[in-house]
Design an enzyme around this catalytic site. Structure first.
Site, PDB file in Angstrom:
ATOM      1  N   ASP A 126      -4.085  29.499 -11.925  1.00  0.00           N
ATOM      2  CA  ASP A 126      -2.669  29.510 -12.259  1.00  0.00           C
ATOM      3  C   ASP A 126      -2.551  29.724 -13.773  1.00  0.00           C
ATOM      4  O   ASP A 126      -3.489  29.434 -14.515  1.00  0.00           O
ATOM      5  CB  ASP A 126      -2.050  28.170 -11.848  1.00  0.00           C
ATOM      6  CG  ASP A 126      -0.566  28.089 -12.155  1.00  0.00           C
ATOM      7  OD1 ASP A 126       0.140  29.066 -11.870  1.00  0.00           O
ATOM      8  OD2 ASP A 126      -0.129  27.048 -12.672  1.00  0.00           O
ATOM      9  N   LYS A 127      -1.420  30.241 -14.220  1.00  0.00           N
ATOM     10  CA  LYS A 127      -1.260  30.506 -15.666  1.00  0.00           C
ATOM     11  C   LYS A 127      -0.660  29.316 -16.407  1.00  0.00           C
ATOM     12  O   LYS A 127      -1.310  28.719 -17.260  1.00  0.00           O
ATOM     13  CB  LYS A 127      -0.384  31.744 -15.894  1.00  0.00           C
ATOM     14  CG  LYS A 127      -0.169  32.060 -17.391  1.00  0.00           C
ATOM     15  CD  LYS A 127       0.787  33.214 -17.576  1.00  0.00           C
ATOM     16  CE  LYS A 127       2.231  32.802 -17.363  1.00  0.00           C
ATOM     17  NZ  LYS A 127       2.753  31.915 -18.437  1.00  0.00           N
TER      18      LYS A 127
END
Length: 502
Positions: A126-127
């Site tokens: 995930d960012k």
């Protein structure tokens, strides 16, 4: 935070319920490669043992030897040959590995995750909050003609609530404290506040001041540009600025002011960005050295995903979630709307862009009434699964995704024969964390993410993951050595005893 809400669904009909159902589905399908390997090794040795013991019994009976003695010998040989201690030894080895990982601030909640981590060849991350700091900062603001930076941030702060601790609004107050300490918000009184919602895409606050009351507004640039009733040239110029900022990885807030029934006056744009963690780029580079390919999955806009990917050294192919499983039909509908707008402008030379856009929207609404556009989706979904898997394997950046997309990405990679690790921090990451062969919850993760994960990081950043991969591979080599020894020992005992008797 604060919000006004209209409840339209509860319980099993909510989006949260779909997230929970995906987690439950992943749990039902869950079986680690370690469990499969132990079962395969056990079945292989049991079959060999049964075959050779059967041969011994048949030969002994053919020689008219005592059946009781034959049965005793066969039983002893079977017990000695079957590796009953194999699962226990493997579990103890993994437990030792888990202790070593705990010393490096990675808590293992599922022992088999160590074996899975050793074989991981694709790492999905995930960012926000994982590769980035999840701490928005203000970049260089853009002020419209006739206005000042002080006015821009004053109105933006008045259209916010400090006590809500909104991650989008906090940077505005921090910027004022650091760069514009002369702004005095105490001379204004906020009489009514309308929080952000996904439909209106803006916040509004009714303000009373010594001069005259007004409404402070901040939100999505496209929304405020439409409300400001700018000329086509001004609107196009402002949208171009927004696109340029998005290409650099910025989220842009537009700020405006409305007095009485007059149109909104657009004051300026405030670009926000979430800086990558200092160690993220090095962690990704180290993973590549270990033979692990990294993919970034985010719900953010494509331009932001590409810019953050560039900063982190992920400059491979990027796609939107719509392209994953059939929603690419929306691209066709968008193309049809653009063509309709262009044709309208050519036929009506005096028509503005806004008029053309409204005409196109009306036409597309009529199209949706006359034609079931879901048929387009079905045609796209019928794309062969192997082609979708191949596409996902080639992509490094996934943008504008939802929880179901993250789950689908992990599932597709697993169907392609990959061992997949996944990191995340939010409730929306829980299904993918549970589905992945090895799920990591980062240090600031929610309880839902921690519950779904196999390994929980207690230190910020991802650098501990590389240590975890190294430790997992050391532990796996120990397990592999013992398994090899146990298989060889079982074959030696059974085979040579059989040969000596036969």
């Amino acid at each position: 935070g604060e919000m006004l809400v209209v409840v339209i669904n509860t319980g099993g009909s909510t989006r949260f319920s779909s997230v929970v159902s995906l987690v439950a589905r992943a749990q039902l399908e869950e079986r680690s490669h370690f469990q499969k390997t132990i079962i395969q090794i056990g079945n292989f040795l049991i079959l060999i043992t049964i075959a050779l013991v059967t041969l011994i019994i048949m030969v002994s009976l053919f020689r008219d030897e005592d059946f009781i003695e034959i049965a005793r010998f066969a039983l002893v040989l079977t017990v000695a040959a079957i590796p009953v201690a194999l699962p226990a030894v493997m579990s103890v080895t993994m437990a030792v590995g888990a202790v070593n990982l705990a010393r490096k601030k990675a808590i293992v909640s599922k022992l088999t995750a160590i074996e899975e981590l050793a074989g991981v060849d694709i790492f999905c991350s995930d960012k926000t909050g994982t590769l980035t700091e999840n701490r928005m900062q203000v970049a260089d603001p853009i002020v419209m003609d006739g206005h000042s930076q002080s006015e821009l941030f004053q109105v933006a702060a008045l259209a916010s609530k400090l006590e809500n601790n909104d991650p989008i609004e906090l940077p505005i107050f921090h910027y004022i404290d650091k760069h514009l300490p002369d702004i005095d918000l105490s001379i204004f009184r906020q009489t009514h506040f309308t929080p952000f919602d996904p439909v209106r895409k803006r916040t509004e606050a009714e303000i009373e001041s010594a001069e005259q009351p007004f409404t402070a507004i901040k939100g999505a640039a496209q929304v405020l540009i439409d409300m400001a009733e700018l000329s086509d040239e001004q609107a196009a110029t402002t949208l171009l600025l927004v696109d340029q900022l998005a290409a650099k990885g910025y989220r842009t807030l537009a700020v405006g002011k409305k007095i009485a029934d007059a149109p909104i006056t657009l004051i300026g744009l405030i670009p926000l960005y979430d800086p990558p963690r200092k160690d993220s780029r090095q962690v990704i580079a180290d993973m590549r050295k270990y033979g692990v390919r990294v993919k970034m999955i985010t719900g953010d806009h494509m331009a932001i995903a590409k810019e953050v990917g560039r900063l982190l050294g992920l400059e491979g192919e990027a796609i939107r979630s719509k392209q994953l499983s059939g929603s690419g039909s929306q691209e066709l509908l968008a193309l049809a709307a653009a063509l309709t707008s262009a044709i309208y402008q050519r036929l009506n030379g005096d028509a503005s862009h806004t008029q053309a856009r409204h005409f196109a929207e009306d036409v597309m609404a009529n199209v949706e009434q006359l034609y079931d556009t879901r048929l387009l989706d079905r045609e796209f979904i019928h794309t062969h699964e192997s082609a979708i898997i191949e596409m996902i394997e080639d992509v490094d950046l996934f943008a504008e995704v939802v929880p179901e997309d993250k789950y689908h990405i992990v599932d597709s990679l697993q169907k392609g024969g990959h061992i997949v690790a996944m990191t995340g921090d939010g409730v929306n990451d829980a299904p993918a964390l549970k589905k992945a062969d090895c799920g990591f919850a980062v240090s600031n993760a929610t309880d839902a993410a921690r519950a779904a994960a196999d390994i929980i990081l207690t230190a910020p950043g991802l650098s501990v993951i590389n240590d975890a991969i190294q430790q997992a591979r050391i532990t796996f080599e120990r397990m592999k050595s013992y398994a090899t020894f146990r298989i060889a020992e079982t074959i030696r005992i059974v085979l040579f005893m059989t040969l000596s008797i036969v």
